[in-house]
Write a protein that holds these residues in place. Sequence first.
Motif, PDB file in Angstrom:
ATOM      1  N   VAL A  27      21.267 -44.887   5.813  1.00  0.00           N
ATOM      2  CA  VAL A  27      22.655 -45.246   5.498  1.00  0.00           C
ATOM      3  C   VAL A  27      22.703 -46.533   4.675  1.00  0.00           C
ATOM      4  O   VAL A  27      23.482 -46.647   3.722  1.00  0.00           O
ATOM      5  CB  VAL A  27      23.496 -45.384   6.788  1.00  0.00           C
ATOM      6  N   ILE A  33      30.846 -42.231   3.663  1.00  0.00           N
ATOM      7  CA  ILE A  33      29.899 -42.587   2.594  1.00  0.00           C
ATOM      8  C   ILE A  33      30.275 -41.893   1.286  1.00  0.00           C
ATOM      9  O   ILE A  33      30.263 -42.502   0.209  1.00  0.00           O
ATOM     10  CB  ILE A  33      28.457 -42.230   3.008  1.00  0.00           C
ATOM     11  N   SER A  44      31.516 -43.670  -2.286  1.00  0.00           N
ATOM     12  CA  SER A  44      30.824 -43.462  -3.571  1.00  0.00           C
ATOM     13  C   SER A  44      31.818 -43.253  -4.706  1.00  0.00           C
ATOM     14  O   SER A  44      31.523 -43.574  -5.863  1.00  0.00           O
ATOM     15  CB  SER A  44      29.880 -42.260  -3.470  1.00  0.00           C
ATOM     16  N   ALA A  54      21.847 -45.500   1.286  1.00  0.00           N
ATOM     17  CA  ALA A  54      22.982 -44.791   0.674  1.00  0.00           C
ATOM     18  C   ALA A  54      23.981 -45.780   0.096  1.00  0.00           C
ATOM     19  O   ALA A  54      24.483 -45.603  -1.019  1.00  0.00           O
ATOM     20  CB  ALA A  54      23.653 -43.889   1.710  1.00  0.00           C
ATOM     21  N   ASN A  55      24.279 -46.840   0.835  1.00  0.00           N
ATOM     22  CA  ASN A  55      25.215 -47.855   0.339  1.00  0.00           C
ATOM     23  C   ASN A  55      24.632 -48.631  -0.838  1.00  0.00           C
ATOM     24  O   ASN A  55      25.349 -49.000  -1.767  1.00  0.00           O
ATOM     25  CB  ASN A  55      25.600 -48.802   1.475  1.00  0.00           C
ATOM     26  N   SER A  69      30.397 -47.334   7.779  1.00  0.00           N
ATOM     27  CA  SER A  69      29.267 -46.392   7.831  1.00  0.00           C
ATOM     28  C   SER A  69      28.027 -47.066   8.407  1.00  0.00           C
ATOM     29  O   SER A  69      27.269 -46.459   9.176  1.00  0.00           O
ATOM     30  CB  SER A  69      28.979 -45.840   6.435  1.00  0.00           C
ATOM     31  N   MET A  93      32.110 -48.880   3.523  1.00  0.00           N
ATOM     32  CA  MET A  93      30.669 -49.085   3.583  1.00  0.00           C
ATOM     33  C   MET A  93      30.253 -49.798   4.863  1.00  0.00           C
ATOM     34  O   MET A  93      29.265 -49.418   5.510  1.00  0.00           O
ATOM     35  CB  MET A  93      30.199 -49.848   2.343  1.00  0.00           C
ATOM     36  N   SER A 128      30.661 -39.971   9.400  1.00  0.00           N
ATOM     37  CA  SER A 128      29.891 -40.937   8.603  1.00  0.00           C
ATOM     38  C   SER A 128      29.644 -40.405   7.196  1.00  0.00           C
ATOM     39  O   SER A 128      29.722 -41.150   6.209  1.00  0.00           O
ATOM     40  CB  SER A 128      28.558 -41.244   9.295  1.00  0.00           C
TER      41      SER A 128
END
Length: 266
Positions: free
Chosen positions: A110, A46, A50, A113-114, A94, A91, A42
């Motif tokens: 998570v 991610i 990015s 994070a996205n 994840s 994305m 994962s």
Amino acid sequence: MLSDWLHFTRPRLWAFVLAVYAIAFLAADVVFSSIHYIGIFSFIIICTASITVNHYFDYYDDKKSKQLYRFPVAAGKISRSFAGIFSLLLMISSIMLSYTFFPSTVFYLVLFANFMIITYSAPPLRIKVRPYIETIWNGIGYGTLPYYLALSIAGAQPSIEMHLLGLIPFFIAASGHILLQVRDIKDDRKSRVKTASTQFGQNRMIIASKLMIAASGIIIAYLALIGFLNYLAWSSLAIGALIFAEHRRMKDVRKSYRRLQMLYII
């Protein structure tokens, strides 16, 4: 070509993020199990997203770069539409993995994070062109967030010492981002992209990068002195001294960056 895909996904960054993952697990003192491998996968997804999302949204700015080989989407080696679809799939994957295998805390981290990935590159927020905030954003995105994600996956209850330890990945990630940004000052000014580095220039930003490494060293020394970290902490301070030496003699960031990247991971 393989080189285009390496520039498109930048797997070298995986090493830093996975190092942060390892730090958190060692601090949590848990037994590594099969579920934790899903956590590693994962993290890689991610981290890759990015980068690929940034390729997609920076398409027009990157086309003006003199270092076009670093930007295969802008160079036409990888299509922009593919970059967009590939990023979206990463994305979504994840989010699905975190929802299926991990506690709700991990799922929400998570999602955040996205959110950070999209808002960093995409308008209207486009954090990357907002001086100062973009440095903090990178410190959180590549340092703080992976650290607390790993702690959550491990099921740890963070102590004060663990929170202090979590500042180190933040400072190192932000310091590394500054060096990447300094490398792109000429291209960013040409494209009229505003960053902290375009405003303050190379010398001041390298000093800022050094100060962040110094802050990390102070935290490491303190945690070693109180017995939270073992004797290997002192060897990491020796690596910090090598980083300072590289900063001091650095004239061309592009020539020093690879050496510094390896030292930061160590």
